[in-house]
Design a protein around this motif. Structure first.
Motif, short mmCIF file in Angstrom:
data_model
loop_
_atom_site.label_atom_id
_atom_site.label_comp_id
_atom_site.label_asym_id
_atom_site.label_seq_id
_atom_site.Cartn_x
_atom_site.Cartn_y
_atom_site.Cartn_z
N LYS A 34 0.88 -1.17 0.00
CA LYS A 34 0.00 0.00 0.00
C LYS A 34 0.91 1.21 0.00
O LYS A 34 1.86 1.29 0.76
CB LYS A 34 -0.88 -0.01 1.25
N CYS A 35 0.59 2.16 -0.86
CA CYS A 35 1.48 3.30 -1.06
C CYS A 35 1.58 4.17 0.20
O CYS A 35 0.56 4.56 0.76
CB CYS A 35 0.98 4.15 -2.23
N PRO A 36 2.80 4.46 0.65
CA PRO A 36 2.93 5.32 1.83
C PRO A 36 2.72 6.79 1.51
O PRO A 36 2.62 7.60 2.41
CB PRO A 36 4.38 5.07 2.27
N PHE A 37 2.64 7.13 0.22
CA PHE A 37 2.56 8.54 -0.14
C PHE A 37 1.16 8.99 -0.54
O PHE A 37 0.93 10.15 -0.83
CB PHE A 37 3.56 8.86 -1.25
N HIS A 38 0.23 8.06 -0.62
CA HIS A 38 -1.16 8.46 -0.74
C HIS A 38 -2.00 7.40 -0.05
O HIS A 38 -1.54 6.29 0.19
CB HIS A 38 -1.56 8.71 -2.20
N ASN A 39 -3.22 7.78 0.29
CA ASN A 39 -4.05 6.89 1.08
C ASN A 39 -4.76 5.91 0.17
O ASN A 39 -5.46 6.32 -0.75
CB ASN A 39 -5.07 7.75 1.84
N TYR A 55 7.55 2.49 -8.11
CA TYR A 55 6.61 3.31 -8.86
C TYR A 55 5.20 3.07 -8.33
O TYR A 55 4.83 1.93 -8.08
CB TYR A 55 6.65 2.96 -10.36
N CYS A 56 4.44 4.14 -8.11
CA CYS A 56 3.07 3.97 -7.63
C CYS A 56 2.10 4.29 -8.77
O CYS A 56 2.12 5.39 -9.31
CB CYS A 56 2.79 4.87 -6.44
N PHE A 57 1.26 3.28 -9.11
CA PHE A 57 0.28 3.49 -10.17
C PHE A 57 -0.89 4.33 -9.69
O PHE A 57 -1.71 4.78 -10.48
CB PHE A 57 -0.21 2.15 -10.71
N GLY A 58 -0.99 4.52 -8.39
CA GLY A 58 -2.08 5.34 -7.85
C GLY A 58 -1.76 6.82 -7.90
O GLY A 58 -2.58 7.63 -8.31
N CYS A 59 -0.58 7.19 -7.47
CA CYS A 59 -0.28 8.63 -7.37
C CYS A 59 0.93 9.05 -8.20
O CYS A 59 1.24 10.23 -8.28
CB CYS A 59 -0.09 9.04 -5.91
N GLY A 60 1.64 8.09 -8.78
CA GLY A 60 2.77 8.47 -9.63
C GLY A 60 4.08 8.67 -8.89
O GLY A 60 5.07 9.06 -9.51
ZN LIG Z 1 0.86 6.38 -4.25
#
Ligand SMILES: [Zn+2]
Length: 581
Positions: A34-39, A55-60
């Motif tokens: 789970k991305c630490p940089f967006h919820n 790389y996070c596909f949710g927030c980039g």
């Molecule tokens: Zn993210």
């Protein structure tokens, strides 16, 4: 010669570094989390061990171990470098390329602050014939002991004393070859027409460290209250101290927060050190954080809670239960709830702060207060019911005014409905009546909710865009300064014209970072290509938002086709970038 960056990269895998902060799952050849940089609820944060990147596909969000530590810990590049070098057992001092021999401005400031810390510490063991100074420092030490601090705690937290005099520290730093400008820039002395004088005088000095443990500022508590001076005086903002991004004690608390899966937030310095002394090393303090209602202040609180939130979603607020304390705690609670954190309040008697509780009743009483902590919503409900003394109408009004605004902040609808049921059961007010009022509160507080949302987005956006912009600009500035260029810096400058303005005052830092990374590396062109794509994607997203707003506010129908066409182009380009990964 192999640079420290390369040595660190050889010794520490991305998997090892990231998994020391968050839990990873296997996903084929890669790992996900789970991305630490967006919820988010489902993992879209991917780690590629073979490429050493994430790389996070949710927030980039994207980068390597260095950007990860920078963003996760809220550190600059050098802070992350120090932290990772310590961890990898790589020495930084021995590495001195010719052009590095001149100490940079920030290094000088860090060193001035370090010298000041030693100076203040040494004042406790002052043996001079200046009886006044000796007496003062003895009194300061006696005060700390009277508050329950042990010698070891004073030493561990490097607490010291600034003698009530005009320029003792200043003279000392001058003798160590620091210039007036440096001393002033470090926030240690002020300049007046009559000359320089020490900012901190007659104060017990608590050093403030960043998450890598470097001391960056001070908080000074007055020893003898003269009725005119502030009880606490903090360092001003300096090139190395950004007030908004530091919770006191975070360097000593972070491992314990992760291990124990919760943090404790207290207000003052003494609360903080006593809580650590009592065995709760997962405690941080908020004192000095801007506590107004402005959007900047909201961003500050989000920044402050950022690292704590990334380490654990569970937080216990332990503020002095008097009114001011509650208001301060409320501001944190509102934002923490809206970040999706589980917010509890420690059970303490009214008018008692953690320091009093620990020094008078002992560590066990503190442990009990933490153990009996209660979720913020039922805590407030109990308080409201107690204040209203079973007057039904007062209870109703209290719930509407003092409780529903917090229910409104809850991120999850399931939680909202859970707490509405709970409030209904305890207060006897029908659930549908509460729901109706909640809707009203929601629309009344729309502005505030929007503000929190904007602040959250600003912080998140910064987290994923900043490191890439900084790294790219660093490369461009560095190449610009060279005779034999490996790449044309103008290509980067053209794309990052706005960011170039923002970062031009930290140019030297950025060059340092780029050199550390690429002076002895073959990945330059490959990395640039990848970062240029990431940043383009980010800019396209921003452009898309602007176009959507334009479309929404459109008066002239003729423009609509143009905007739609533009939106179409943006989406097409985004798709191209996505497919190229
Ligand atoms: Zn993210």
């Amino acid at each position: 010669m192999n640079s420290p960056v390369n040595q660190i990269k050889e010794r520490l895998s991305i998997e090892e570094v990231v998994s020391s902060y968050i839990k990873l799952e296997r996903a084929g050849a890669n790992l996900k989390a789970k991305c630490p940089f967006h919820n988010e609820k489902t993992p879209s944060f991917f780690i590629s061990p073979s490429r050493g990147s994430y790389y996070c596909f949710g927030c980039g969000a994207s980068g390597d171990i260095f950007t990860f530590v920078e963003e996760f810990e809220g550190l600059d590049f050098k802070g992350a470098l120090k932290l990772l070098a310590d961890r990898a057992g790589v020495k930084l001092e021995s590495y001195n390329r010719e052009n590095k021999e001149k100490e940079g401005e920030k290094e000088r400031l860090y060193r001035a602050i370090e010298e000041a810390t030693l100076f203040f510490e040494n004042n406790f063991s002052l043996k001079t014939n200046q009886s006044q100074a000796e007496k003062e420092s003895k009194n300061a030490l006696a005060y700390l002991k009277s508050r329950g601090l042990e010698d070891k705690t004073i030493k561990d937290f490097r607490i010291g004393y600034a003698i009530l005099d005009w320029r003792r520290l200043y003279d000392f730093l001058r003798s160590k070859n620091f210039t007036d400008l440096e001393i002033e820039k470090a926030g240690l002395a002020k300049k007046t027409e009559k000359g320089m004088y020490d900012r901190f005088r007659g104060r017990i000095m608590f050093p403030i460290a960043d998450s890598s443990g470097r001391i960056i500022a001070f908080s000074g508590r007055i020893l003898i209250d003269d009725g005119k001076s502030a009880k606490y005086l903090n360092s001003p903002e300096t090139p190395i101290y950004n007030k908004s991004s530091v919770l006191f004690g975070i360097d000593k608390a972070k491992d314990s927060i992760r291990k124990n899966n919760f943090s404790i937030l207290v207000e003052g310095q003494i609360d903080l050190v006593l809580s650590h002394q009592a065995g709760f090393k997962n405690t941080v303090a908020s004192s000095g954080t801007a506590m107004t209602d402005s959007i900047i202040s909201k961003e500050n609180i989000i920044n402050n809670l950022g690292l704590v939130n990334r380490l654990s979603k569970n937080i216990v607020l332990a503020y002095d239960a008097d009114k001011a304390g509650i208001n301060a705690a409320n501001r944190f609670a509102k934002i923490a709830l809206s970040l999706g954190m589980d917010v509890k309040v420690a059970k303490m008697k009214e008018g008692v702060d953690p320091a009093d509780l620990i020094s008078k009743e002992g560590a066990d009483a503190w442990r009990e207060a933490i153990r009996n902590s209660q979720h913020f919503i039922p805590f407030m409900l109990e308080r409201i019911m107690k204040d209203a003394m079973s007057d039904g109408r007062k209870i109703g009004r209290g719930i509407r005014e003092r409780l529903l605004p917090f229910v409104n902040d809850l991120e999850s609808s399931i939680e909202k409905s859970h707490f509405i049921t709970l409030i209904s059961n305890k207060s006897g007010i029908a659930e549908n009546a509460l729901m109706e009022d909640l809707k009203k509160v929601e629309s009344e507080l729309k502005y505030e909710t929007e503000e929190i949302k904007t602040a959250k987005e600003n912080v998140e956006k910064k987290l994923r865009k900043d490191p890439i912009e900084r790294r790219l600009l660093g490369i461009a500035f560095w190449q610009e300064s060279m005779q034999n260029r490996a790449i044309d810096p103008e290509i980067i400058f053209k794309k990052l014209a706005k960011a170039r303005e923002v970062y031009k005052n930290v140019k030297e830092d950025l060059i340092y970072e780029a050199e550390e990374f690429y002076a002895t590396s073959e990945d330059l062109q490959k990395d640039i290509n990848e970062m240029m794509l990431s940043i383009e994607e980010e800019y396209l997203n921003e452009e898309l938002v602007r176009k959507m707003i334009e479309l929404k506010n459109l008066k002239d129908k003729k423009e609509e086709i143009e905007i739609l066409k533009k939106i179409n182009e943006i989406n097409k380009r985004k798709e191209e970038i996505k497919n190229s990964r």
